[in-house]
Design a protein around this motif. Structure first.
Motif, short mmCIF file in Angstrom:
data_model
loop_
_atom_site.label_atom_id
_atom_site.label_comp_id
_atom_site.label_asym_id
_atom_site.label_seq_id
_atom_site.Cartn_x
_atom_site.Cartn_y
_atom_site.Cartn_z
N TYR A 116 -96.75 38.20 2.54
CA TYR A 116 -98.01 37.90 3.21
C TYR A 116 -97.84 37.83 4.73
CZ TYR A 116 -102.93 36.76 2.91
OH TYR A 116 -104.31 36.82 3.00
N TYR A 117 -96.66 37.45 5.19
CA TYR A 117 -96.38 37.50 6.63
C TYR A 117 -96.44 38.95 7.10
CZ TYR A 117 -93.86 37.91 10.99
OH TYR A 117 -93.52 38.25 12.28
N LEU A 118 -95.77 39.85 6.38
CA LEU A 118 -95.75 41.26 6.77
C LEU A 118 -97.16 41.84 6.75
CD1 LEU A 118 -94.14 43.75 7.61
CD2 LEU A 118 -93.72 44.20 5.16
N TYR A 119 -97.89 41.56 5.69
CA TYR A 119 -99.29 42.02 5.60
C TYR A 119 -100.11 41.49 6.79
CZ TYR A 119 -104.15 41.33 4.08
OH TYR A 119 -105.52 41.26 4.02
N VAL B 3 -90.35 30.07 9.13
CA VAL B 3 -91.49 30.29 10.02
C VAL B 3 -92.42 31.35 9.42
CG1 VAL B 3 -92.18 31.05 12.34
CG2 VAL B 3 -90.16 29.60 12.04
N GLN B 4 -91.85 32.39 8.82
CA GLN B 4 -92.67 33.40 8.15
C GLN B 4 -93.54 32.75 7.08
OE1 GLN B 4 -90.68 36.97 6.63
NE2 GLN B 4 -88.92 36.43 7.91
N LYS B 5 -92.94 31.85 6.30
CA LYS B 5 -93.69 31.17 5.22
C LYS B 5 -94.84 30.36 5.78
CE LYS B 5 -89.94 31.04 1.87
NZ LYS B 5 -88.92 30.25 1.18
N LYS B 6 -94.61 29.65 6.87
CA LYS B 6 -95.68 28.84 7.48
C LYS B 6 -96.80 29.73 8.00
CE LYS B 6 -92.85 24.86 8.68
NZ LYS B 6 -92.23 24.08 9.75
N ILE B 7 -96.43 30.81 8.68
CA ILE B 7 -97.44 31.75 9.19
C ILE B 7 -98.24 32.34 8.04
CG2 ILE B 7 -97.75 34.00 10.32
CD1 ILE B 7 -95.32 33.22 12.12
N ALA B 8 -97.55 32.73 6.97
CA ALA B 8 -98.21 33.31 5.80
C ALA B 8 -99.18 32.32 5.16
CB ALA B 8 -97.17 33.78 4.78
N GLU B 9 -98.77 31.05 5.05
CA GLU B 9 -99.64 30.03 4.46
C GLU B 9 -100.92 29.84 5.27
OE1 GLU B 9 -97.30 26.45 4.07
OE2 GLU B 9 -95.94 27.39 2.61
N VAL B 10 -100.77 29.75 6.58
CA VAL B 10 -101.94 29.57 7.45
C VAL B 10 -102.85 30.81 7.37
CG1 VAL B 10 -102.69 29.35 9.86
CG2 VAL B 10 -100.80 27.93 9.01
N ALA B 11 -102.26 31.99 7.46
CA ALA B 11 -103.04 33.23 7.40
C ALA B 11 -103.78 33.34 6.07
CB ALA B 11 -102.14 34.44 7.62
N TYR B 12 -103.10 32.97 4.98
CA TYR B 12 -103.74 33.04 3.66
C TYR B 12 -104.94 32.10 3.59
CZ TYR B 12 -104.46 33.12 -1.34
OH TYR B 12 -105.03 33.26 -2.58
N CYS B 13 -104.79 30.89 4.08
CA CYS B 13 -105.90 29.92 4.07
C CYS B 13 -107.09 30.42 4.88
CB CYS B 13 -105.43 28.56 4.60
SG CYS B 13 -104.33 27.69 3.46
N ILE B 14 -106.80 30.97 6.04
CA ILE B 14 -107.88 31.51 6.89
C ILE B 14 -108.57 32.67 6.18
CG2 ILE B 14 -108.34 32.79 9.02
CD1 ILE B 14 -106.11 31.03 10.32
N ASN B 15 -107.79 33.58 5.61
CA ASN B 15 -108.38 34.74 4.93
C ASN B 15 -109.22 34.32 3.72
OD1 ASN B 15 -107.36 36.57 6.76
ND2 ASN B 15 -105.49 36.91 5.60
N GLU B 16 -108.79 33.29 3.00
CA GLU B 16 -109.58 32.80 1.86
C GLU B 16 -110.91 32.22 2.34
OE1 GLU B 16 -109.25 32.96 -1.65
OE2 GLU B 16 -107.97 34.54 -0.81
N LYS B 17 -110.89 31.50 3.45
CA LYS B 17 -112.15 30.95 4.00
C LYS B 17 -113.08 32.09 4.43
CE LYS B 17 -110.42 26.47 5.29
NZ LYS B 17 -110.26 25.42 6.25
#
Length: 185
Positions: A114-117, A158-172
């Motif tokens: 999800y970080y790469l995406y 750090v990749q995991k944290k970025i991916a988690e935040v990006a996923y939450c934003i995209n879900e919203k």
């Protein structure tokens, strides 16, 4: 300060596409096939757009395993007016590659999918990709060039944290888009 190294995309993921001869010889669209063949028009704004789909038989998808799609595979349009559009696969056994998009299979030991995406969705990546385009009426970026595009890679945590935040934003964003569509209907 977090150290960010740069890698070529091909060092972090396998990048492939549906070969022209595979499409010509094996892919026959039909109305009853169990598998959705994803084309460039099915990738819009980082999401799958399934309003206009083509289907293929499961047996064809099973035969062409290199272009079968799995969870966390990233799709990228590499030719035409929609080049640079992308999406990430969230379900197994439902989709298959069709022409004009490539499949990026992240090596999970090196990069969080999800970080790469999320990075592939950025303007920075789009500008780098655009600088390698050839052709004017049908802009295209060759597979060998996609494989060498630079990807900034922080440590895995750090990749995991970025991916988690990006996923939450995209879900919203997805939920708000759905609400807006319902309100407009």
């Amino acid at each position: 300060m977090t150290e960010i190294k740069h890698y070529e995309l091909g060092e972090l993921a396998d990048v492939t596409k549906l070969a022209g001869f595979e499409f010509t010889k094996h892919i026959k669209y039909n109305n009853y096939g169990e598998i959705i063949a994803l084309r460039a028009l099915n990738l819009r704004h980082g999401e799958l757009d399934l309003t206009d789909i083509k289907r293929i038989d499961r047996s064809v998808s099973e035969l062409l395993t290199r272009s079968k799609l799995y969870v966390n595979d990233i799709l990228l349009t590499y030719t035409g007016n929609g080049y640079g559009d992308c999406a990430i696969i969230e379900e197994n056994d439902k989709y298959h590659l069709a022409p004009n998009i490539c499949k990026i299979v992240p090596n999970v030991e090196k990069v969080v999918p999800y970080y790469l995406y999320s990075y592939i969705r950025t303007n920075e990546f789009y500008k780098i990709m655009s600088s390698h385009m050839t052709g004017s009426s049908q802009p295209t970026i060759p597979m060998k060039t996609i494989r060498v595009l630079p990807i900034p890679l922080p440590p895995m945590v750090v990749q995991k944290k970025i991916a988690e935040v990006a996923y939450c934003i995209n879900e919203k964003i997805r939920k708000n888009t759905a609400i807006n569509k319902n309100l407009a209907a």
